[in-house]
Design an enzyme around this catalytic site. Structure first.
Site: not given
Length: 344
Positions: A61-63
């Protein structure tokens, strides 16, 4: 750099890990963290490996996967020197299977992470959130299959409550599935909720804490002081509402104690805040992040020395909070305390 057992497992991890949330930063939250590209990421990885920081943490989900892609590119040619930790379970799409930890979602998430990271295995795969709609037996069975397939080597959880973690561990024991060995948790001098239930659980069940946001969502960097406006470059301007809330007076009380100990030790405020965590029970690794080399090198200065018992006690007192029910009786009343001695 000290290397510690990850919970009750045989895996040794560095006491400091590097969080790649700044890599490939996009969007209102991760873009405010940083937007480190591949070239700068390689330089950060160089500094980490030279210092003995050999575990790198990220998440799908990071970027929207960009963090994993940049990390994979930065580690190219050095994969055998490091451990990769990633997470899945939070929403990555709008469809019915765009979030959660169902069998279908987990298999797809692991395959996607392997592709983005450009690797054939993940050393530590963690569930980024508890999925109340999927039976824990289904989750554990799927993770067992992924371990047997060689795609992941160890499993962990992140941001679980005590009952969610215990239910999962009990089911793993009942059905002979691999147990979780790590719990990635929010823990800092201005965020000690971990201690009421999750820390004793970790001690009892062999769950090693991997700490995220150890500087209180950017509040313990040494740049915030009583009576001064928030520094212009602080990411709190854009991200404060995304993270755990902290009352101003409580924060300043902790900062005052940190400043006092900084004067005694000659260490920077963030180094002291990180050092305090490294001397707490169950902590296997503390994740440090950085937008530039200066921040990274400063955070690396948290190792190789120790706070005295008196300094630890001073920080404990400054950051103490009244425990919520049902925990406060065990801290206040002798009869409870004799039956349930504190874990810390």
């Amino acid at each position: 750099m000290e290397y510690r057992r990850l919970g009750a497992s045989g895996l040794l991890v560095p006491e400091l890990s590097f969080g790649a949330g700044t890599f490939g930063g996009q969007g209102p939250l991760f873009g405010a963290w940083g937007d480190t590209g591949v070239q700068q990421a390689r330089r950060m990885v160089d500094i980490c490996i030279d210092a003995g920081v050999t575990m790198f943490d990220t998440a799908d989900v990071y970027s929207a996967g960009a963090s994993e892609e940049v990390l994979g590119a930065a580690l190219k040619g050095r994969r055998d020197q490091v451990l990769i930790s990633t997470k899945a379970g939070l929403p990555m799409g709008e469809g019915p299977d765009g979030a959660g930890t169902s069998r279908s979602r987990l298999i797809t998430s692991v395959d996607d992470a392997l592709r983005r990271l450009d690797t054939d295995h993940i050393d530590l795969f963690q569930l980024h959130a508890f999925d109340a709609g999927t039976p824990v037996e289904e989750v554990l069975s799927t993770l067992d299959d992924l371990v047997r397939a060689g795609k992941i080597r160890y499993t962990g959880i992140s941001n679980f409550s005590g009952w969610q973690a215990m239910k999962s561990l009990a089911a793993a024991d009942l059905h002979g599935r691999p147990r979780y060995v790590a719990h990635q948790v929010h823990y800092s001098l201005v965020g000690r909720d971990y201690e009421w239930e999750l820390l004793p659980l970790g001690l009892d069940q062999g769950l090693g804490a991997i700490v995220w946001s150890p500087l209180g969502w950017g509040r313990l960097t040494g740049r915030i002081r009583r009576g001064r406006p928030l520094p212009a470059g602080s990411r709190l301007h854009d991200t404060a509402d995304y993270g755990p809330p902290v009352e101003d007076e409580y924060l300043y009380r902790v900062i005052d104690a940190l400043d006092e100990i900084a004067g005694e030790t000659g260490r920077a405020v963030p180094q002291i805040a990180l050092r305090w965590l490294l001397q707490r029970p169950t902590v296997s690794s503390v994740i440090i992040g950085a937008r530039n080399e200066e921040q990274l090198r400063q955070n690396l200065g948290a190792v190789g020395w120790a706070l005295t018992p008196e300094q630890m006690a001073k920080l404990d007192a400054a950051s103490s909070r009244t425990a919520p029910y049902p925990y406060f009786p065990y801290h206040r009343q002798e009869g409870f305390a004799r039956l349930n001695p504190p874990a810390v």
